[in-house]
Write a protein that holds these residues in place. Sequence first.
Motif, PDB file in Angstrom:
ATOM      1  N   LEU A 257      31.923  64.619  40.995  1.00  0.00           N
ATOM      2  CA  LEU A 257      32.308  63.240  40.675  1.00  0.00           C
ATOM      3  C   LEU A 257      31.106  62.300  40.729  1.00  0.00           C
ATOM      4  CD1 LEU A 257      35.744  62.774  42.456  1.00  0.00           C
ATOM      5  CD2 LEU A 257      35.270  62.778  40.002  1.00  0.00           C
ATOM      6  N   THR A 258      30.139  62.592  41.562  1.00  0.00           N
ATOM      7  CA  THR A 258      28.974  61.727  41.663  1.00  0.00           C
ATOM      8  C   THR A 258      27.934  62.063  40.594  1.00  0.00           C
ATOM      9  OG1 THR A 258      29.355  61.968  44.010  1.00  0.00           O
ATOM     10  CG2 THR A 258      27.468  60.668  43.358  1.00  0.00           C
TER      11      THR A 258
ATOM     12  N   LYS B 223      22.577  66.570  32.394  1.00  0.00           N
ATOM     13  CA  LYS B 223      21.781  65.887  31.375  1.00  0.00           C
ATOM     14  C   LYS B 223      21.474  66.789  30.192  1.00  0.00           C
ATOM     15  CE  LYS B 223      19.192  62.444  33.996  1.00  0.00           C
ATOM     16  NZ  LYS B 223      17.885  62.214  34.641  1.00  0.00           N
TER      17      LYS B 223
ATOM     18  N   LYS C 231      24.546  59.912  33.202  1.00  0.00           N
ATOM     19  CA  LYS C 231      24.555  59.061  31.990  1.00  0.00           C
ATOM     20  C   LYS C 231      23.222  58.335  31.854  1.00  0.00           C
ATOM     21  CE  LYS C 231      28.552  60.303  31.190  1.00  0.00           C
ATOM     22  NZ  LYS C 231      28.504  61.426  30.272  1.00  0.00           N
TER      23      LYS C 231
ATOM     24  N   ASP D  52      29.483  52.788  23.832  1.00  0.00           N
ATOM     25  CA  ASP D  52      29.087  51.676  24.693  1.00  0.00           C
ATOM     26  C   ASP D  52      30.279  50.855  25.142  1.00  0.00           C
ATOM     27  OD1 ASP D  52      26.523  52.395  24.626  1.00  0.00           O
ATOM     28  OD2 ASP D  52      25.972  51.105  22.936  1.00  0.00           O
TER      29      ASP D  52
ATOM     30  N   THR E  74      33.346  51.235  31.551  1.00  0.00           N
ATOM     31  CA  THR E  74      32.560  51.975  32.533  1.00  0.00           C
ATOM     32  C   THR E  74      33.206  51.955  33.910  1.00  0.00           C
ATOM     33  OG1 THR E  74      31.250  50.004  32.808  1.00  0.00           O
ATOM     34  CG2 THR E  74      30.309  51.723  31.429  1.00  0.00           C
TER      35      THR E  74
ATOM     36  N   MET F 245      34.439  56.924  39.864  1.00  0.00           N
ATOM     37  CA  MET F 245      34.101  58.292  40.266  1.00  0.00           C
ATOM     38  C   MET F 245      33.135  58.311  41.450  1.00  0.00           C
ATOM     39  SD  MET F 245      33.452  60.281  36.749  1.00  0.00           S
ATOM     40  CE  MET F 245      34.733  60.550  35.562  1.00  0.00           C
ATOM     41  N   LEU F 246      32.326  57.264  41.558  1.00  0.00           N
ATOM     42  CA  LEU F 246      31.317  57.245  42.613  1.00  0.00           C
ATOM     43  C   LEU F 246      31.887  56.844  43.967  1.00  0.00           C
ATOM     44  CD1 LEU F 246      28.403  55.631  40.612  1.00  0.00           C
ATOM     45  CD2 LEU F 246      28.446  57.930  41.527  1.00  0.00           C
TER      46      LEU F 246
ATOM     47  N   LEU G 196      34.815  64.835  31.497  1.00  0.00           N
ATOM     48  CA  LEU G 196      34.270  65.611  32.616  1.00  0.00           C
ATOM     49  C   LEU G 196      35.050  66.905  32.775  1.00  0.00           C
ATOM     50  CD1 LEU G 196      32.565  65.996  35.162  1.00  0.00           C
ATOM     51  CD2 LEU G 196      34.176  64.559  36.397  1.00  0.00           C
TER      52      LEU G 196
ATOM     53  N   TYR H 286      22.507  53.205  41.933  1.00  0.00           N
ATOM     54  CA  TYR H 286      23.353  54.205  42.576  1.00  0.00           C
ATOM     55  C   TYR H 286      22.541  55.452  42.936  1.00  0.00           C
ATOM     56  CZ  TYR H 286      27.797  51.871  41.451  1.00  0.00           C
ATOM     57  OH  TYR H 286      28.854  51.010  41.392  1.00  0.00           O
ATOM     58  N   THR H 287      21.699  55.883  41.985  1.00  0.00           N
ATOM     59  CA  THR H 287      20.936  57.112  42.233  1.00  0.00           C
ATOM     60  C   THR H 287      20.054  56.946  43.466  1.00  0.00           C
ATOM     61  OG1 THR H 287      20.900  57.441  39.857  1.00  0.00           O
ATOM     62  CG2 THR H 287      19.468  58.847  41.157  1.00  0.00           C
TER      63      THR H 287
ATOM     64  N   TYR I 266      28.322  63.294  37.619  1.00  0.00           N
ATOM     65  CA  TYR I 266      28.669  62.947  36.238  1.00  0.00           C
ATOM     66  C   TYR I 266      28.236  61.528  35.859  1.00  0.00           C
ATOM     67  CZ  TYR I 266      31.443  61.887  32.113  1.00  0.00           C
ATOM     68  OH  TYR I 266      31.836  61.463  30.876  1.00  0.00           O
ATOM     69  N   PRO I 267      28.657  60.503  36.604  1.00  0.00           N
ATOM     70  CA  PRO I 267      28.204  59.159  36.215  1.00  0.00           C
ATOM     71  C   PRO I 267      26.684  59.013  36.278  1.00  0.00           C
ATOM     72  CG  PRO I 267      29.886  59.031  37.931  1.00  0.00           C
ATOM     73  CD  PRO I 267      29.532  60.461  37.791  1.00  0.00           C
ATOM     74  N   LEU I 268      26.063  59.650  37.259  1.00  0.00           N
ATOM     75  CA  LEU I 268      24.617  59.480  37.422  1.00  0.00           C
ATOM     76  C   LEU I 268      23.830  60.220  36.349  1.00  0.00           C
ATOM     77  CD1 LEU I 268      24.186  59.675  41.295  1.00  0.00           C
ATOM     78  CD2 LEU I 268      24.615  57.700  39.849  1.00  0.00           C
TER      79      LEU I 268
ATOM     80  N   ARG J 124      33.197  51.888  25.677  1.00  0.00           N
ATOM     81  CA  ARG J 124      34.103  52.576  26.598  1.00  0.00           C
ATOM     82  C   ARG J 124      33.967  51.956  27.980  1.00  0.00           C
ATOM     83  NH1 ARG J 124      34.394  58.934  26.951  1.00  0.00           N
ATOM     84  NH2 ARG J 124      32.166  58.674  26.908  1.00  0.00           N
TER      85      ARG J 124
ATOM     86  N   HIS K 123      36.500  59.204  30.255  1.00  0.00           N
ATOM     87  CA  HIS K 123      35.456  59.870  31.035  1.00  0.00           C
ATOM     88  C   HIS K 123      35.998  61.021  31.865  1.00  0.00           C
ATOM     89  CE1 HIS K 123      31.880  57.686  30.143  1.00  0.00           C
ATOM     90  NE2 HIS K 123      32.459  56.512  30.358  1.00  0.00           N
ATOM     91  N   ILE K 124      37.188  60.794  32.445  1.00  0.00           N
ATOM     92  CA  ILE K 124      37.731  61.832  33.321  1.00  0.00           C
ATOM     93  C   ILE K 124      38.048  63.083  32.528  1.00  0.00           C
ATOM     94  CG2 ILE K 124      39.710  62.368  34.797  1.00  0.00           C
ATOM     95  CD1 ILE K 124      39.515  59.181  35.409  1.00  0.00           C
TER      96      ILE K 124
ATOM     97  N   GLN L  41      35.557  53.615  34.938  1.00  0.00           N
ATOM     98  CA  GLN L  41      35.825  54.981  35.388  1.00  0.00           C
ATOM     99  C   GLN L  41      34.595  55.600  36.046  1.00  0.00           C
ATOM    100  OE1 GLN L  41      37.101  56.715  31.728  1.00  0.00           O
ATOM    101  NE2 GLN L  41      39.252  56.224  32.104  1.00  0.00           N
ATOM    102  N   LEU L  42      33.427  55.273  35.469  1.00  0.00           N
ATOM    103  CA  LEU L  42      32.191  55.807  36.054  1.00  0.00           C
ATOM    104  C   LEU L  42      31.998  55.267  37.463  1.00  0.00           C
ATOM    105  CD1 LEU L  42      29.794  55.573  32.980  1.00  0.00           C
ATOM    106  CD2 LEU L  42      30.935  57.588  33.867  1.00  0.00           C
TER     107      LEU L  42
ATOM    108  N   ARG M  61      23.854  53.317  29.010  1.00  0.00           N
ATOM    109  CA  ARG M  61      25.288  53.530  28.940  1.00  0.00           C
ATOM    110  C   ARG M  61      25.992  53.196  30.241  1.00  0.00           C
ATOM    111  NH1 ARG M  61      26.610  58.211  26.615  1.00  0.00           N
ATOM    112  NH2 ARG M  61      28.639  57.789  27.512  1.00  0.00           N
ATOM    113  N   PHE M  62      25.253  53.258  31.329  1.00  0.00           N
ATOM    114  CA  PHE M  62      25.890  53.030  32.617  1.00  0.00           C
ATOM    115  C   PHE M  62      24.961  52.163  33.458  1.00  0.00           C
ATOM    116  CE2 PHE M  62      27.002  54.993  36.936  1.00  0.00           C
ATOM    117  CZ  PHE M  62      27.916  53.990  37.184  1.00  0.00           C
ATOM    118  N   ARG M  63      25.187  50.870  33.344  1.00  0.00           N
ATOM    119  CA  ARG M  63      24.312  49.968  34.087  1.00  0.00           C
ATOM    120  C   ARG M  63      24.557  50.148  35.586  1.00  0.00           C
ATOM    121  NH1 ARG M  63      25.093  44.587  31.439  1.00  0.00           N
ATOM    122  NH2 ARG M  63      25.247  45.822  29.551  1.00  0.00           N
TER     123      ARG M  63
END
Lengths: 303, 292
Positions: free
Chosen positions: B94-95, B164, B101, A9, A13, A19-20, B185, B112-113, B97-99, A11, B181-182, A15-16, B105-107
């Motif tokens: 790249l898109t 997932k 999560k 948690d 974010t 990436m987008l 991935l 975004y989705t 991977y974050p989506l 980590r 993260h990079i 980077q996430l 973990r990824f607010r």
Amino acid sequence: MNLIKSLLDSRQTWQLHAMLVPGIVLAVVFLYLPMLGLVIAFQDFKPWLGFIHSPWVGLDHFRLMLSREDSVQVIRNTFAIACLKIVFGLLVPFVFALLLNELRHMFFKRLVQTLVYLPHFMSWVILGGILINLLGNSGPVNQLLSSLFGIEPVPFLADGDWFRFTVVVSDIWKEFGFGTILFLAALTAVNPSLYEAAEMDGAGRWQQTLYVTIPAVTPIVIVLGTLSLGSILNAGFDQIFNLYNALVYDKGDIIDTFAYRVGLLQTQFSFGAAVGMFKALISFVLIVVAYRMAFKFANYRIF
Amino acid sequence: MYYKSRKYRLFYICNFAFLLVASIACVLPLIHILAVSFSAKEPANAQAVGLWPIGFNTDAYKQTFSNPNFLKSIVVSIERVLLGTVIGMAVTVLTAYPLSKMNARFRGRTMYTWFFVFTMLFNGGLIPTYMVIQKMHLMNSIWALVLPGAVSAWNMVLLLNFFKTVPRELEEAALIDGANHIKTLWYIYLPVSMPSLATLSLFTMVAHWNSWFDGMIYLTDAQKWPLSTLLQTIVVTEDFSKINMRPEDVKLISNETVKASQIFIGAIPILLVYPFLQKYFVKGMVLGAVKE
């Protein structure tokens, strides 16, 4: 485990998010800006005046579209062709998969599967080139028909009603293999003990098909059918564009080809955008309804 | 047993024959065009060729390959396939991977989705997209063929659903080793997703090879056309207005055998990757359409 969780948690974010960025930038420029560009559907857009100074005309273009004879006909054509494609595009692969499922020669089954979805990957440019050659007045198909039945050449691509027929049949021919694979996957997933039980009860193969196989794959048929609601105004631009000609505009012209000809070739940008927006809006509503229904009745979701 | 009954055996034989005919019907047109391309001019122009060449020769292919426009368009097509696939896959990975999560973990994941999924539901349509490309000064540039399609929400959703399923333990192990993260991935997700990535890449390549309409509207200079645009204009529609050709070349190209050879060459790359497409195809399809 708590340690790992808190590490995960904590980590960063950023980077996430980072990436987008490429995806978001590209989507904003090439997918969202055009949506904003739809404002020209409510303007009398003149390129030299730009988006800001072009005069506003409200819903005039939409009114014009629904009163012009050619655009109303185009909407009707689109609807008719798309509906035929949806119905037969579900029915043919379904029946084909049932028949294919009966095969016990595995090599032959695989061979059939290999051959039937080859056309799916060919573009309509290639297939259009071939079909125009095949279906011409003196083409091989008409030669065959006249030597078999002694009939006059069939105007497959030169008469409105025949054109619709050709478009629907050739689309089914191109795509049925794709659908077959999907149904076949559902058919092979049917529990074999159901068949054994039916057999014990004295059911023949036809009765097994009727009472075991078909009920087992009905849900997926319903899901696919519901989802195809969204393409009720998608009559297949690539296909029509590569097959049609001025002779069949009355029955074969569809919204997309019409928007291209009127909007880009005749540079009536605003009217073309309005026609495109009409289609996009109706499709949007239908897709949302379809996905809600698919979720509600079959618990289907895409992500 | 039902399949021992005489009625079922009769059905089986009919069924077998029907499926055989139906599947052959799927490849006959391609065989026909191949036969025409290897035939002599006269029988081909008289449409006398069926499924076997009459007066076998390879003149049509020699002529096609000596046409500089044609060769150039193949180079453009290859260029476009490579650029389009590399950029498209990079953006998709790249898109996705974050989506992939979890929300906790990824607010912002949900937001975004939806941002991307909305592009599947609604679009600006032809004219506004054309105007954006024009305003970006991308007309007559290969980027007009590569960038607009680089974001594919559908591919993203397929890949994120696959991501997932990657076991969390793998990621946790990487984390303990200090990977960010990079690195996660690159060293964990990509290697385990090779089959999915291969499928998506193949589909993207085929889509780029087949795509013709964007070339037709965004490239006004016919010298820059990819092969499918050239085929569409010259072979299918027979519109010679946009391309400078000597009258004798036009006559040469409107020859049925030359047309057939060009169409067949356009289909060759698809035939080459078809065995691979097929291998991953069922998995990819079922993954996309019926999820548990």
